[in-house]
Design an enzyme around this catalytic site. Structure first.
Site, short mmCIF file in Angstrom:
data_model
loop_
_atom_site.label_atom_id
_atom_site.label_comp_id
_atom_site.label_asym_id
_atom_site.label_seq_id
_atom_site.Cartn_x
_atom_site.Cartn_y
_atom_site.Cartn_z
N SER A 1 0.79 -1.23 0.00
CA SER A 1 0.00 0.00 0.00
C SER A 1 0.83 1.28 0.00
O SER A 1 0.26 2.37 -0.11
CB SER A 1 -0.96 0.00 1.20
OG SER A 1 -0.24 -0.03 2.41
N LYS B 1 -6.97 3.43 8.20
CA LYS B 1 -6.04 4.42 7.66
C LYS B 1 -6.63 5.82 7.71
O LYS B 1 -5.92 6.79 8.00
CB LYS B 1 -5.67 4.03 6.22
CG LYS B 1 -4.82 2.76 6.13
CD LYS B 1 -4.59 2.34 4.69
CE LYS B 1 -3.73 1.08 4.62
NZ LYS B 1 -3.51 0.61 3.24
#
Length: 393
Positions: free
Chosen positions: A295, A338
């Site tokens: 990511s 996140k």
């Protein structure tokens, strides 16, 4: 659980033979369609007594559990009406055939606001009742609870939060018994260090500069911000160095970012010969913490491009997404955690892959409130957002 007989039961020829746990549960509940919870199913293991995972196949498979055979009863029993709920911390240790029989539902961790309500309405009253203290003798403020959650118990669940609150209750009880406190004890934010010591987790610090870009990562404790730093070491010979205890997947993401940016410098208004003789060092703090996953791909590419252009991002923003060699941005996991990590760090503008638009739209409004979310499909869109004209929120 390591004994297959816990599930299938013992044959009646053995002394002390008993039915399996499922038949015993049906007998205790006195119904043929109860809800049975199998806690920590990822902890089962095989031994010389048999393999419980293989026995569970017969229990959880809807094609087989209509004629489940318990060795003690020695007759077929229909378990198809039972609702089985299994819990696990990780899927890696669950045998693939057994996992194939189950529907996987991933539960994300609690956010700070949810933990605050759980602590206030459930954990704190339970601990006071357990200790024998009256509610008016000790009171904990909301700012103190928030600091405990963020600084002492940063985890997906609330087990460690309950431990920290228990420490406060016990120390307060000792002071009351010893006569040190005659009135009501108020636990506020400045008093926390007297009860719990220095917080093990510190406030995430936003780093700025040329070659520095903020990414977002998912960990077992929830989401965290990840500062990626790119620096020019010298221009004597070409090279690329990685540090920060990066895993194999993350190293591959860094190499993809380096290759793509090197090949398309001119497309992004940078010197096309910058990397020809430049030795570049890419670092992901903190150096002692292992990191892995795809990511951070667009974050690393943006950091390298920032270095090549000699230009830092024009405003605080964070990003996450996997990068391919053709410049496409692929979706990643852990979007909820996140986004919460970005908000905790004071970042309210976030770049996400277009493939995660559905994940973001499913988030509650109180998590998305005040945030500006950008969805991108290619790195060019990321570059336009990071280095383009500053946008109004």
């Amino acid at each position: 659980m390591r004994d297959e007989a816990e599930i299938k039961g013992h044959r009646r020829t053995y002394i002390g033979a008993l039915p399996g746990k499922f038949i015993q549960a049906l007998r205790e509940s006195k119904t043929a369609n109860p809800v049975i919870m199998l806690d920590e199913i990822d902890k089962i293991g095989a031994s010389f007594r048999g393999d419980p995972a293989s026995a569970l196949l017969e229990v959880l498979d809807p094609e087989q559990n209509t004629e489940f055979l318990d060795h003690y009863l020695d007759v077929r029993f229909d378990l198809s009406k039972v609702l089985f709920i299994c819990t696990a911390n990780q899927l890696d240790t669950i045998p693939a055939p057994l996992l194939d029989r189950m529907e996987t539902i991933r539960l994300s961790g609690y956010i700070t606001a949810e933990k605050l309500q759980i602590a206030r309405n459930h954990l704190w009253p339970k601990l006071l009742e357990r200790s024998g203290l009256e509610r008016d003798r000790i009171r904990v403020e909301d700012d103190a609870l928030t600091q405990i959650i963020e600084g002492y118990a940063r985890e997906a669940g609330v087990r460690n939060l309950e431990k920290q609150l228990g420490r406060i209750v016990r120390k307060s009880a000792v002071k009351i018994v010893e006569g040190d406190e005659t009135g009501s004890i108020v636990v506020d934010k400045p008093a926390l260090e007297r009860f719990l010591g220095k917080p093990p987790f510190r406030q995430e610090r936003l780093m700025v500069g040329v070659g520095v870009v903020t990414g977002l990562a998912w960990t077992a404790l929830g989401g965290v911000t990840l500062n990626v730093e790119a620096s020019l070491v010298h221009t004597k010979n070409r090279g690329f160095k990685l540090t920060g205890r990066l895993g194999e997947v993350m190293q591959e993401s860094a190499n993809i970012a380096y290759s793509y940016v090197s090949a398309h410098l001119e497309d992004y208004q940078a010197d096309p010969k910058f990397f020809d003789e430049a030795f570049v060092h890419l670092h992901v703090p903190e150096g002692a913490t292992p990191k892995d996953g795809p990511s951070a791909g667009i974050t690393m590419a943006t950091a390298l491009l920032s270095l090549a252009r000699g230009q830092q991002p024009n405003r605080p923003l964070a990003m996450t997404g996997e990068l391919t060699l053709t410049g496409q941005v692929l979706p990643v996991g852990g979007i909820r955690e996140k986004i919460i990590a970005a908000r905790r760090a004071g970042i309210f503008e976030i770049i996400l892959p277009e493939g995660n638009r559905g994940d973001a739209e499913e988030l509650p409004d109180h998590i998305k409130e005040g945030l500006t979310l950008h969805f991108v499909e290619r790195l060019q869109q990321v570059v336009d957002l990071v280095f383009g004209p500053e946008r109004a929120p």
